[in-house]
Design a protein around this motif. Structure first.
Motif, PDB file in Angstrom:
ATOM      1  N   GLY A  42       0.777  -1.223   0.000  1.00  0.00           N
ATOM      2  CA  GLY A  42       0.000   0.000   0.000  1.00  0.00           C
ATOM      3  C   GLY A  42       0.810   1.276   0.000  1.00  0.00           C
ATOM      4  O   GLY A  42       0.231   2.356   0.145  1.00  0.00           O
ATOM      5  N   GLN A  43       2.139   1.192  -0.157  1.00  0.00           N
ATOM      6  CA  GLN A  43       2.989   2.370  -0.112  1.00  0.00           C
ATOM      7  C   GLN A  43       3.828   2.490  -1.377  1.00  0.00           C
ATOM      8  O   GLN A  43       3.905   1.571  -2.184  1.00  0.00           O
ATOM      9  N   GLU A  44       4.451   3.653  -1.549  1.00  0.00           N
ATOM     10  CA  GLU A  44       5.301   3.890  -2.703  1.00  0.00           C
ATOM     11  C   GLU A  44       6.653   3.210  -2.518  1.00  0.00           C
ATOM     12  O   GLU A  44       7.113   2.976  -1.399  1.00  0.00           O
ATOM     13  N   ARG A  45       7.284   2.907  -3.632  1.00  0.00           N
ATOM     14  CA  ARG A  45       8.625   2.335  -3.599  1.00  0.00           C
ATOM     15  C   ARG A  45       9.613   3.368  -3.056  1.00  0.00           C
ATOM     16  O   ARG A  45       9.559   4.544  -3.416  1.00  0.00           O
ATOM     17  N   GLU A  46      10.522   2.919  -2.189  1.00  0.00           N
ATOM     18  CA  GLU A  46      11.489   3.804  -1.573  1.00  0.00           C
ATOM     19  C   GLU A  46      12.890   3.222  -1.676  1.00  0.00           C
ATOM     20  O   GLU A  46      13.071   2.000  -1.660  1.00  0.00           O
ATOM     21  N   VAL A  47      13.879   4.099  -1.765  1.00  0.00           N
ATOM     22  CA  VAL A  47      15.254   3.650  -1.821  1.00  0.00           C
ATOM     23  C   VAL A  47      15.709   3.240  -0.427  1.00  0.00           C
ATOM     24  O   VAL A  47      15.410   3.910   0.567  1.00  0.00           O
ATOM     25  N   VAL A  48      16.415   2.125  -0.355  1.00  0.00           N
ATOM     26  CA  VAL A  48      16.933   1.597   0.896  1.00  0.00           C
ATOM     27  C   VAL A  48      18.421   1.879   1.035  1.00  0.00           C
ATOM     28  O   VAL A  48      18.887   2.321   2.088  1.00  0.00           O
ATOM     29  N   ALA A  49      19.181   1.607  -0.020  1.00  0.00           N
ATOM     30  CA  ALA A  49      20.628   1.772   0.010  1.00  0.00           C
ATOM     31  C   ALA A  49      21.150   1.897  -1.409  1.00  0.00           C
ATOM     32  O   ALA A  49      20.560   1.344  -2.343  1.00  0.00           O
ATOM     33  N   THR A  50      22.249   2.619  -1.574  1.00  0.00           N
ATOM     34  CA  THR A  50      22.894   2.757  -2.875  1.00  0.00           C
ATOM     35  C   THR A  50      24.393   2.556  -2.710  1.00  0.00           C
ATOM     36  O   THR A  50      24.955   2.782  -1.643  1.00  0.00           O
ATOM     37  N   ILE A  51      25.038   2.153  -3.805  1.00  0.00           N
ATOM     38  CA  ILE A  51      26.489   2.027  -3.820  1.00  0.00           C
ATOM     39  C   ILE A  51      26.982   2.350  -5.222  1.00  0.00           C
ATOM     40  O   ILE A  51      26.485   1.819  -6.209  1.00  0.00           O
ATOM     41  N   THR A  52      27.964   3.253  -5.311  1.00  0.00           N
ATOM     42  CA  THR A  52      28.524   3.632  -6.591  1.00  0.00           C
ATOM     43  C   THR A  52      29.608   2.651  -7.009  1.00  0.00           C
ATOM     44  O   THR A  52      30.012   1.773  -6.257  1.00  0.00           O
ATOM     45  N   SER A  53      30.103   2.830  -8.238  1.00  0.00           N
ATOM     46  CA  SER A  53      31.205   2.007  -8.714  1.00  0.00           C
ATOM     47  C   SER A  53      32.468   2.224  -7.900  1.00  0.00           C
ATOM     48  O   SER A  53      33.354   1.370  -7.911  1.00  0.00           O
ATOM     49  N   ARG A  54      32.563   3.359  -7.216  1.00  0.00           N
ATOM     50  CA  ARG A  54      33.682   3.638  -6.322  1.00  0.00           C
ATOM     51  C   ARG A  54      33.410   3.180  -4.885  1.00  0.00           C
ATOM     52  O   ARG A  54      34.209   3.446  -3.991  1.00  0.00           O
ATOM     53  N   ARG A  55      32.288   2.520  -4.668  1.00  0.00           N
ATOM     54  CA  ARG A  55      31.895   1.955  -3.384  1.00  0.00           C
ATOM     55  C   ARG A  55      31.527   3.009  -2.345  1.00  0.00           C
ATOM     56  O   ARG A  55      31.623   2.755  -1.135  1.00  0.00           O
ATOM     57  N   THR A  56      31.089   4.164  -2.801  1.00  0.00           N
ATOM     58  CA  THR A  56      30.460   5.126  -1.914  1.00  0.00           C
ATOM     59  C   THR A  56      29.025   4.678  -1.652  1.00  0.00           C
ATOM     60  O   THR A  56      28.300   4.338  -2.588  1.00  0.00           O
ATOM     61  N   THR A  57      28.607   4.681  -0.391  1.00  0.00           N
ATOM     62  CA  THR A  57      27.303   4.142  -0.014  1.00  0.00           C
ATOM     63  C   THR A  57      26.418   5.195   0.627  1.00  0.00           C
ATOM     64  O   THR A  57      26.896   6.153   1.237  1.00  0.00           O
ATOM     65  N   THR A  58      25.115   5.016   0.485  1.00  0.00           N
ATOM     66  CA  THR A  58      24.118   5.783   1.204  1.00  0.00           C
ATOM     67  C   THR A  58      23.052   4.834   1.720  1.00  0.00           C
ATOM     68  O   THR A  58      22.838   3.757   1.158  1.00  0.00           O
ATOM     69  N   TYR A  93      11.602  -6.341  -2.086  1.00  0.00           N
ATOM     70  CA  TYR A  93      12.868  -5.650  -2.296  1.00  0.00           C
ATOM     71  C   TYR A  93      13.290  -5.794  -3.751  1.00  0.00           C
ATOM     72  O   TYR A  93      13.269  -6.891  -4.314  1.00  0.00           O
ATOM     73  N   TYR A  94      13.694  -4.678  -4.363  1.00  0.00           N
ATOM     74  CA  TYR A  94      14.057  -4.615  -5.769  1.00  0.00           C
ATOM     75  C   TYR A  94      15.496  -4.154  -5.942  1.00  0.00           C
ATOM     76  O   TYR A  94      15.926  -3.199  -5.287  1.00  0.00           O
ATOM     77  N   CYS A  95      16.207  -4.797  -6.830  1.00  0.00           N
ATOM     78  CA  CYS A  95      17.541  -4.386  -7.231  1.00  0.00           C
ATOM     79  C   CYS A  95      17.441  -3.430  -8.416  1.00  0.00           C
ATOM     80  O   CYS A  95      16.608  -3.623  -9.309  1.00  0.00           O
ATOM     81  N   ASN A  96      18.287  -2.406  -8.428  1.00  0.00           N
ATOM     82  CA  ASN A  96      18.280  -1.402  -9.484  1.00  0.00           C
ATOM     83  C   ASN A  96      19.704  -1.120  -9.941  1.00  0.00           C
ATOM     84  O   ASN A  96      20.615  -0.991  -9.124  1.00  0.00           O
ATOM     85  N   ALA A  97      19.886  -1.003 -11.244  1.00  0.00           N
ATOM     86  CA  ALA A  97      21.165  -0.621 -11.833  1.00  0.00           C
ATOM     87  C   ALA A  97      20.975   0.626 -12.669  1.00  0.00           C
ATOM     88  O   ALA A  97      20.014   0.713 -13.440  1.00  0.00           O
ATOM     89  N   SER A  98      21.899   1.579 -12.537  1.00  0.00           N
ATOM     90  CA  SER A  98      21.780   2.858 -13.235  1.00  0.00           C
ATOM     91  C   SER A  98      23.059   3.220 -13.971  1.00  0.00           C
ATOM     92  O   SER A  98      23.803   4.106 -13.538  1.00  0.00           O
ATOM     93  N   PRO A  99      23.351   2.539 -15.074  1.00  0.00           N
ATOM     94  CA  PRO A  99      24.396   3.053 -15.957  1.00  0.00           C
ATOM     95  C   PRO A  99      23.896   4.319 -16.634  1.00  0.00           C
ATOM     96  O   PRO A  99      22.707   4.626 -16.580  1.00  0.00           O
ATOM     97  N   LYS A 100      24.782   5.065 -17.277  1.00  0.00           N
ATOM     98  CA  LYS A 100      24.375   6.312 -17.923  1.00  0.00           C
ATOM     99  C   LYS A 100      23.303   6.059 -18.967  1.00  0.00           C
ATOM    100  O   LYS A 100      23.402   5.136 -19.768  1.00  0.00           O
TER     101      LYS A 100
END
Length: 115
Positions: A42-58, A93-100
């Motif tokens: 019943g809720q919108e999709r939300e980001v849980v965690a991210t990691i860049t190619s340089r391994r910076t995380t949020t 839980y969904y996996c997401n990839a964001s190349p350019k």
């Protein structure tokens, strides 16, 4: 062959742990920012965690200190280690990839935290 393949979702008791895995096509993985999202009923999709190619995380505030995102470039795989799970973590839980200039999603895997 799917571009993102997720696994690891399960039923677990509160306080337990799970590790989600997402295997990604080689051509889009190494230069991509990877992310885990979740969608509660019943809720919108939300980001849980991210990691860049340089391994910076949020991390989302709701999971800081409990979840850890990591990536293994040799295996083209991103992980989400989930510890101290709460019933409020129940979601798909969904996996997401964001190349350019692209945006790829996995099929989702169900995590249920319940006694």
């Amino acid at each position: 062959q799917a571009q993102l393949v997720e696994s690891g979702g399960d039923l677990v008791q509160p306080g337990g742990s799970l590790r989600l895995s997402c295997k990604v096509s080689t051509i889009i993985f190494s230069m991509s920012t990877m992310a885990w999202y979740r969608q509660k009923a019943g809720q919108e999709r939300e980001v849980v965690a991210t990691i860049t190619s340089r391994r910076t995380t949020t991390y989302a505030d709701s999971v800081k200190g409990r979840f850890t995102i990591s990536r293994d470039d040799a295996k083209n795989t991103v992980y989400l280690q989930m510890d101290s799970l709460k019933p409020e973590d129940t979601a798909v839980y969904y996996c997401n990839a964001s190349p350019k200039n692209s945006d790829y999603w996995g099929q989702g895997t169900q995590v249920t935290v319940s006694s």
